[in-house]
Write an enzyme that holds these catalytic residues in place. Structure first.
Site, short mmCIF file in Angstrom:
data_model
loop_
_atom_site.label_atom_id
_atom_site.label_comp_id
_atom_site.label_asym_id
_atom_site.label_seq_id
_atom_site.Cartn_x
_atom_site.Cartn_y
_atom_site.Cartn_z
N ASP A 1 0.83 -1.21 0.00
CA ASP A 1 0.00 0.00 0.00
C ASP A 1 0.86 1.26 0.00
OD1 ASP A 1 -2.26 -1.55 0.05
OD2 ASP A 1 -2.83 -1.07 2.11
N HIS B 1 1.41 -9.27 0.87
CA HIS B 1 0.61 -8.05 0.75
C HIS B 1 1.13 -6.99 1.73
CE1 HIS B 1 -2.65 -5.49 -0.33
NE2 HIS B 1 -3.11 -5.43 0.90
N ASP C 1 -5.39 -7.00 -4.46
CA ASP C 1 -5.21 -5.56 -4.23
C ASP C 1 -3.74 -5.16 -4.41
OD1 ASP C 1 -7.18 -6.95 -2.68
OD2 ASP C 1 -7.56 -5.19 -1.45
#
Length: 403
Positions: A119, A163, A174
């Site tokens: 992210d 992730h 994602d």
């Protein structure tokens, strides 16, 4: 004979002039604040966001600046809009966000390279164009910091990026969007493309391990260790297919492909994945043009048409056609989806301000409180208006279709 008090009339005229000028000024001010309805949807939304949040870091009502993947997606769209319109307001909005975080030495405030999370990479995509335009070294330094984060990033045994550090052995769809377009662009522009095979490998792993043969869609995530409570004990996959995860996957593919040269041996493989996804999601498109939060369970009670994932699918389908990766027939699917968004989920205030409704606020797996990946879990997440996932995805879709 009536006597006329000239002083009284003078005072009255002055008061009338004052109130008239104030009213005219208010009307002029109000009209300046109105967002014209003859602009394209992309600009109407972009101006609406700036009106609500003059500083980009305040989107989602953040109380303090946050280096945020969702705002990164929104500002990537603003850069595309600046390229189309040359409106300085859009460029300044992006640069203002970058300069809130990046000091003159190129240090990214609130970014800890040891706190590995895909992210944290996504917002860095805005730095490429900023550096190319300004040649300010601080942007290049920050780009290198983010690129170097991949060198010691934790991986599954099969070579896939976790992730996040806090989610060992897990790959989520994602994460492909968060990391791969940045990684692909950096290695193409600064390393002669030497890491493109590594980029492609991330897609290969999730194609291999999350593809569902029953639906031709992809499960939200995969746990290589198969230890997580949400993971299928035989396959390691999450229990459900989630719309926004499909959107992240499609956008990751179509954006990363920008940096694969035609002669690259992995390019056609990625285009094949994109075509498979386009064919599959078209089957699950609702008559409204939109898609459901759990796209393959349209009739299950509680399921709903979700804005961010629908916008993402519209974007990847439209861009895939425009880039020549997908057959032209998918433009119709994208247009139908966009029309569905405008008709059903976009709301416009009397001053022209645009809002997007029915956005899933957030969804994930594991963590605390624990997210078990059940149908009930995905339905339990808040449904909100003007969440950044929806704003960014809608902007990208609107810019790509140029409506």
């Amino acid at each position: 004979m009536i006597s006329i008090n000239t002083g009284f009339f003078k005072t009255l005229i002055i008061l009338l002039i004052f109130f008239c000028s104030k009213t005219i000024a208010q009307v002029n001010n109000q009209s300046q604040n109105n967002i014209a309805d003859n602009l394209k949807w992309s600009e109407r939304m972009a101006l609406s966001i700036i009106k609500r949040h003059p500083d980009a870091w305040k989107i989602d009502n953040h109380e303090a600046p946050k280096w945020d993947y969702k705002i990164g997606m929104i500002l990537t769209a603003y850069q595309k809009l600046y390229e189309k319109t040359n409106n300085q307001k859009y460029y300044d909005y992006v640069k203002g966000y970058a300069d809130t975080f990046i000091d003159e030495k190129g240090t990214i405030k609130k970014f800890d390279p040891k706190n590995h999370s895909l992210d944290n990479i996504n917002a860095g995509k805005i730095l490429f164009d900023l550096y190319n335009k300004t040649k300010e070294e601080k942007y290049l330094t920050a780009l290198k910091t983010l690129r170097n984060n991949f060198d010691d990033y934790p991986r599954t045994q099969s070579g896939g990026f976790w992730h996040k550090k806090i989610y060992p052995n897990q790959m989520w769809l994602d994460g492909l969007y968060m990391g791969e377009p940045f990684y692909a662009r950096y290695t193409t522009e600064y390393e002669k493309g030497e890491k493109l095979n590594d980029v492609a490998h991330q897609f290969e792993l999730l194609h291999q391990h999350t593809f569902d043969k029953k639906t031709d869609l992809y499960f939200h995530a995969w746990d290589e260790s198969k230890q997580m409570a949400w993971a299928n004990k035989e396959t390691g996959t999450a229990p459900h297919i989630w719309l926004r995860a499909l959107g992240w996957y499609g956008m990751a593919l179509v954006d990363a492909l920008d940096y694969f040269p035609k002669e690259h041996p992995k390019r056609n493989e990625l285009i094949k994945y994109l075509n498979e996804l386009a064919i599959a999601v078209s089957k699950y498109q609702d008559k409204s043009g939109l898609w459901y939060q759990i796209p393959n369970l349209q009739n299950k009670e509680g399921n709903y048409l979700e804005a961010s994932g629908s916008s993402m699918l519209v974007y990847f389908l439209a861009k895939g056609v425009h880039k020549g990766y997908l057959p032209p027939k998918f433009e119709k699917v994208a247009n139908k989806g966009f029309e569905g968004l405008i008709k059903n989920l976009i709301k416009v205030d009397k001053d022209g301000e645009v809002h997007i409704t029915q956005v899933c606020a957030s969804a994930g797996l594991g963590g605390n409180p624990y997210r078990d990946g059940s149908f009930e879990y995905y339905m339990s997440e808040k449904i909100v208006t003007d969440n950044s996932h929806g704003l960014g995805a809608f902007l990208l879709a609107a810019i790509e279709l140029d409506k």
